[in-house]
Every structure is written in structure tokens, then in C-alpha cells.
Write a protein that holds these residues in place. Structure first.
Motif, PDB file in Angstrom:
ATOM      1  N   VAL A 179      -1.403  -5.572   5.997  1.00  0.00           N
ATOM      2  CA  VAL A 179      -1.419  -6.716   5.085  1.00  0.00           C
ATOM      3  C   VAL A 179      -0.041  -6.829   4.442  1.00  0.00           C
ATOM      4  CG1 VAL A 179      -2.489  -7.730   3.037  1.00  0.00           C
ATOM      5  CG2 VAL A 179      -3.885  -6.428   4.668  1.00  0.00           C
ATOM      6  N   ASP A 180       0.648  -7.891   4.753  1.00  0.00           N
ATOM      7  CA  ASP A 180       2.025  -8.058   4.297  1.00  0.00           C
ATOM      8  C   ASP A 180       2.109  -8.139   2.776  1.00  0.00           C
ATOM      9  OD1 ASP A 180       4.841  -8.488   4.845  1.00  0.00           O
ATOM     10  OD2 ASP A 180       4.518 -10.549   4.171  1.00  0.00           O
ATOM     11  N   GLY A 181       3.024  -7.347   2.206  1.00  0.00           N
ATOM     12  CA  GLY A 181       3.292  -7.379   0.778  1.00  0.00           C
ATOM     13  C   GLY A 181       2.396  -6.513  -0.071  1.00  0.00           C
ATOM     14  N   ALA A 182       1.349  -5.936   0.501  1.00  0.00           N
ATOM     15  CA  ALA A 182       0.390  -5.143  -0.278  1.00  0.00           C
ATOM     16  C   ALA A 182       0.793  -3.689  -0.332  1.00  0.00           C
ATOM     17  CB  ALA A 182      -1.009  -5.268   0.320  1.00  0.00           C
ATOM     18  N   GLY A 183       0.514  -3.045  -1.459  1.00  0.00           N
ATOM     19  CA  GLY A 183       0.651  -1.603  -1.575  1.00  0.00           C
ATOM     20  C   GLY A 183      -0.669  -0.932  -1.260  1.00  0.00           C
TER      21      GLY A 183
END
Length: 302
Positions: free
Chosen positions: A270-274
Motif C-alpha cells: 500500500v503506497d505511502g502507508a507505514g
């Protein structure tokens, strides 16, 4: 949602059973066990995803680990990997006794350390037909090697020496040592995942009265010896889905597991997620659910 209890070798387990909106007692439904992170409880992210998947037509059981939350078991605050895996098996036991659950269509979903436990349970429990994971880690590797996988052996040995001293002290009557899973305080040196974990567990964002997010310090000996992904090369034949954040410091764990598995597998990033972003941030939860729903539908049906 129904609050329930079920037996786990004499320990009374507390769970929340999430049912589909169109639930009928005489129906036949696929079911999923939802496993919370280390130090979490069923009312947090495990319950959130249980509710999401129930809306998609699954019966989903989120429960508190033995020795934690509302579940029984002494001593309290124990984080024992073998017990956590046994908890999952007992949850599958319970689901298989429900007349409206199709016992041939049971899956497991795990988040964070719960993901590692879910994979481990699936390896040796053929009743589990599919395993989905969110921000997956092997808690053994996370504690031995550190969050980023670079902890030196000397530090690992020093920690085990400290655990040994504490066990001796407790054997002589000292109070049990309780330590936090996540930092009690944060500053500019705290790694982003741990800073967000603090925000999740220690603030109104997701704080819960029964989740003080602490464990017995002596649990670390069992955790260090644990390998959640043991024998995946040969015994994990069920399909595996891993969903992880592109900015998660734990992403390396999913990336290392992926080539070891020969069954149907997918790593969705998931792009941008930590790491913790996937626990409850709506835009990321929607994306995670968009991966989980077709995965479980494909392998469990609806």
C-alpha cells in the motif's frame, strides 16, 4: 456482533463474533479468525477488520489472546508464541462447532505479530484454508533482530542475560517485571513506526482500557526462540496474502517471506502507508479490505 466465550484447554477465551448483515441462523457461511497484534485486544484493529469482512459476507471471530484482555489465563501479560498459536486453533475449534459455519471454509487473518501467529497456525492446521495478513511480522525476528532487522548478536545476548537475571530474581520472590511493547514516550529519534504505534496504543486514537500494551519481560526468552515462518517451504500449501505499507520499517519481513512460500501467494504493498497506518487509517483500511475481500472470497467463497 455477539460477545461470546469459548474453551481453550481449560482457559476461557473472550471473543466478539461479527456476523453478516443478512445473517440467517439456518445459513451456511465461510468464517475467518481475526488475530490481534501483540499487546492488542479484539476491540482494536482485529475487530475493525472483523467488522469490515463481516459486511462482505463472512462470519468473523475476533478474540483476546489467552493471558490478555478479557480472556483467562495466568500469569497475566504473558506473550508466549506457543500459546498464541494454540489460541488460534481453539478459535477454529469453536467456529467449527457453529451450525451456520461451513467447517470446510475457514480462514485466518492476522495483523502484525498476529499475522506471524496466523501463518504458523496455518502451517500445521489443515482446517485453515487461507491465511491473510496485514503488516505481517515474525515476532521472534522482530525482537531478535530489531524492528529494522539489524540488531547485533551481542545485543541479543545481553538481552537474554537480563531476562535470565530477572527469572532468578522472580524465583527468589521479586516482583514480575512488566515492559511495554511500544515506547512509553517518543521524541525525534523514535523510528516512525514506533512513534505511530505509541499514538495508536497510548492516545484516544485506539487506546482501550483492557489494552495496556505491556508484557512480562521474561516472555522475551520464548519470543527470541520463536520462528513464525518455520517449515513454510514445505508445509504451507494454503494460499497466503500479505498486505504491507510501502513506508513500513517491517516491510523486509514480508519481502523475505514471499520467496520462501510455494503455495499461491501475493504481497500487496500500500503506497505511502507505514506499519501501523494499516491498523485504522480509513484510506488505508479501504485499500487493505479491497485486497482481503477478493482473496478470502476466492478461497473460501461467500
Amino acid at each position: 456482533m455477539q460477545s461470546i466465550t469459548f474453551d481453550n484447554a481449560g482457559i476461557t477465551m473472550a471473543g466478539n463474533l461479527h456476523l453478516p448483515d443478512d445473517f440467517a441462523e439456518d445459513g451456511s457461511y465461510p468464517a475467518i479468525v481475526s488475530v490481534h497484534p501483540g499487546g492488542g485486544v479484539k476491540e482494536q484493529t482485529a475487530g475493525l477488520y472483523a467488522a469490515e469482512l463481516a459486511r462482505e459476507g463472512f462470519v468473523v471471530l475476533a478474540f483476546d489472546a489467552s493471558h490478555q484482555g478479557e480472556s483467562g489465563g495466568e500469569p497475566r501479560h504473558l506473550e508466549d508464541p506457543a500459546s498464541r498459536v494454540a489460541d488460534i486453533r481453539s478459535a477454529v475449534d469453536h467456529l467449527s462447532t457453529l451450525g451456520y459455519v461451513d467447517a470446510d471454509r475457514i480462514g485466518v487473518l492476522g495483523i502484525c505479530a498476529g499475522a506471524g501467529y496466523a501463518v504458523d497456525a496455518t502451517v500445521t492446521d489443515r482446517r485453515i484454508k487461507a491465511v491473510g495478513t496485514v503488516s505481517p511480522i515474525d515476532i521472534g525476528a522482530a525482537y531478535r533482530l530489531g524492528w529494522d532487522g539489524t540488531e547485533p548478536v551481542a545485543t541479543q545476548l545481553a538481552t537474554l542475560e537480563a531476562v535470565a537475571r530477572q527469572r532468578t530474581a522472580e524465583a527468589k520472590g521479586a516482583e514480575a517485571a512488566i515492559v511495554p511493547y511500544v515506547p512509553e514516550t517518543v521524541d525525534e529519534t523514535t523510528v516512525p513506526d514506533m512513534a505511530e504505534a505509541h499514538d495508536y496504543y497510548r492516545t484516544p486514537r485506539a487506546q482501550h482500557a483492557r489494552a495496556d500494551n505491556r508484557m512480562l519481560f521474561t516472555s522475551i526468552a520464548s519470543i527470541y526462540a520463536y520462528d513464525a515462518f518455520h517449515q513454510v517451504e514445505t508445509l504451507l500449501t494454503q494460499p497466503l496474502l500479505m498486505v504491507a505499507g510501502s513506508k513500513a520499517g517491517s516491510l523486509w519481513q514480508a519481502e523475505r517471506l514471499l520467496p520462501r512460500v510455494s503455495s499461491p501467494k501475493e504481497l500487496a504493498v500500500v503506497d505511502g502507508a507505514g506499519h501501523v497506518s494499516l491498523y485504522d487509517v480509513p484510506e488505508y483500511v479501504d485499500q487493505v479490505t479491497a485486497h482481503l475481500t477478493p482473496f478470502f472470497t476466492r478461497y473460501l467463497g461467500r
